[in-house]
Scaffold this active site. Sequence first.
Site, mmCIF file in Angstrom:
data_model
loop_
_atom_site.group_PDB
_atom_site.id
_atom_site.type_symbol
_atom_site.label_atom_id
_atom_site.label_comp_id
_atom_site.label_asym_id
_atom_site.label_seq_id
_atom_site.Cartn_x
_atom_site.Cartn_y
_atom_site.Cartn_z
ATOM 1 C CB SER A 254 1.273 -5.770 -3.986
ATOM 2 O OG SER A 254 2.187 -4.864 -4.581
ATOM 3 C CE LYS A 255 4.524 -12.818 -4.270
ATOM 4 N NZ LYS A 255 3.189 -13.094 -4.869
ATOM 5 N NE ARG A 256 3.170 -2.613 -7.403
ATOM 6 C CZ ARG A 256 2.881 -1.418 -6.930
ATOM 7 N NH1 ARG A 256 3.774 -0.453 -6.960
ATOM 8 N NH2 ARG A 256 1.689 -1.183 -6.427
ATOM 9 C CG HIS A 257 4.407 -1.993 -1.396
ATOM 10 N ND1 HIS A 257 3.177 -2.458 -1.806
ATOM 11 C CD2 HIS A 257 4.476 -0.710 -1.807
ATOM 12 C CE1 HIS A 257 2.532 -1.492 -2.436
ATOM 13 N NE2 HIS A 257 3.292 -0.422 -2.455
#
Length: 483
Positions: A254-257
């Site tokens: 996800s965007k977190r990564h």
Amino acid sequence: MDIRVRYAPSPTGNQHIGGVRTALINYLFARSKGGVFILRLEDTDQTRYSGEYVKNLYETFDWLGFRWDEGPDIGGPAGPYVQSERFALYREHAEKLVAMGQAYYCFCDEERLSTIRAAQAKDDSSEMGYDRHCRGLEPIVAAARLASGEKAVIRLKIPLEGTTKFHDALLGDIEWKNEDVSPDPVLLKSDGFPTYHLANVVDDHFMRISHVMRAQEWIPSAPMHMIMYKAFGWTPPELIHLPMVLGQDGSKLSKRHGATSVNEFRKNGYLPDALINYIAHLGCSFEEGRDIFTLGELEGLFKVEKLNKAPAVFDYQKLEWYNGQYIRMKSDAELVALVKPFLAEAGFVSTNDAVLLAAMPLVRERLHFLKDAPDMMRYLFKEPTLPAKEEFIPKKLDVGRAIELLAAAAAFLPSCDLANIEAAETAFRAEAERLGVKFGDLMMPVRVAITGSRVSPPLFESMALLGVERSVARLEKARAHLS
Ligand code: GLU
Ligand code: ZN
């Protein structure tokens, strides 16, 4: 058997790595078998739909450079390929299931359904979802209520007992207790919109899809789909659920990564070939001991047996490495073409192609992303902004000495033959000796003066590109800056 596979995105977001991976594997499978790859837009969720996302889908695949054989933009024998243009077909088939006793009209309103949900939540009930209230309605009663204008959805009858088995070509046999399948899911909503499940199954059937290859997160939907195929009396396609793509921490990518939408990778200066090669390797192997493949090679080598069951971990560093490798494989002319949009974006209005071409050998080894090119090459087109004085001063020397070295270099440079890099370097070594400094100490302030930085592409080549006059001017300017 004709091999026909599809990529069936819902245009509810920009194309991301996971979606493109699904598309790519379907594409490679089709190509490796001489089959057909289809694009189908599953746009039944109108609340999250946006035309922007459709545009993004086309742009993404134009950029990546692989295409479908049948789809909304090019048509084909099984069209239309957009679900919102096929609503009549879904309604007809939902009603067919009702007539066959495999589905039924449900008249429960939202109020009743939310009361059930609240009660189930309160009791911590193991029974979740719809309570099958309308399953037993006599067809004649249902017909009368419909005729009087009452709103209804159509629900699928999930068998009350037994199990549903299916085979996944990758994961093997999978068996679900029917009591664990969602109780009687909606197929057709009261406004006539189909749900994902109905539209997906009807389309896979009528588009003669031979293999459904999609992410493992869709496994829970598969039993319901199998029940539907059976209810219709249709042969289901083969199922192949692809390994998930996770971030380094083991959660779904996800965007977190980091970047997840293909757009971002494009803007950051990844090459489509590098991205394709890396994505193809997420959960799939091609040939031992080899990293770099063209799309054509991947097409020839792909095999379902080479897919992994275990999830793939997205490694941004590995992708960066790939990108550098692919950049290095480009010719100077190809790189110029690739880099130009990034230069334009950074405000390089008129750049001389000949200079760009000559500059490529200087930067290519150090270029990991196309977007780094403007910063790396700026000094070849514009005078560098000179950094703080300390940056010019070699270790153990002082500012006075740095000024002397710059002056000496400025005086010496016109006598050098920059067309011969080796000779020029030898001459500068001799000059350093004459001045009583180490060669590196002489070149350091020169490098900062010419390029604006202590680390830069090869210096003599850079001076050769700039020419003696501009190089000397920069040395003089730096000297004045230090004085
Ligand atoms: N529209 C679904 C998606 O967004 C398709 C899933 C499937 O391939 O069945 O991924
Ligand atoms: Zn009901």
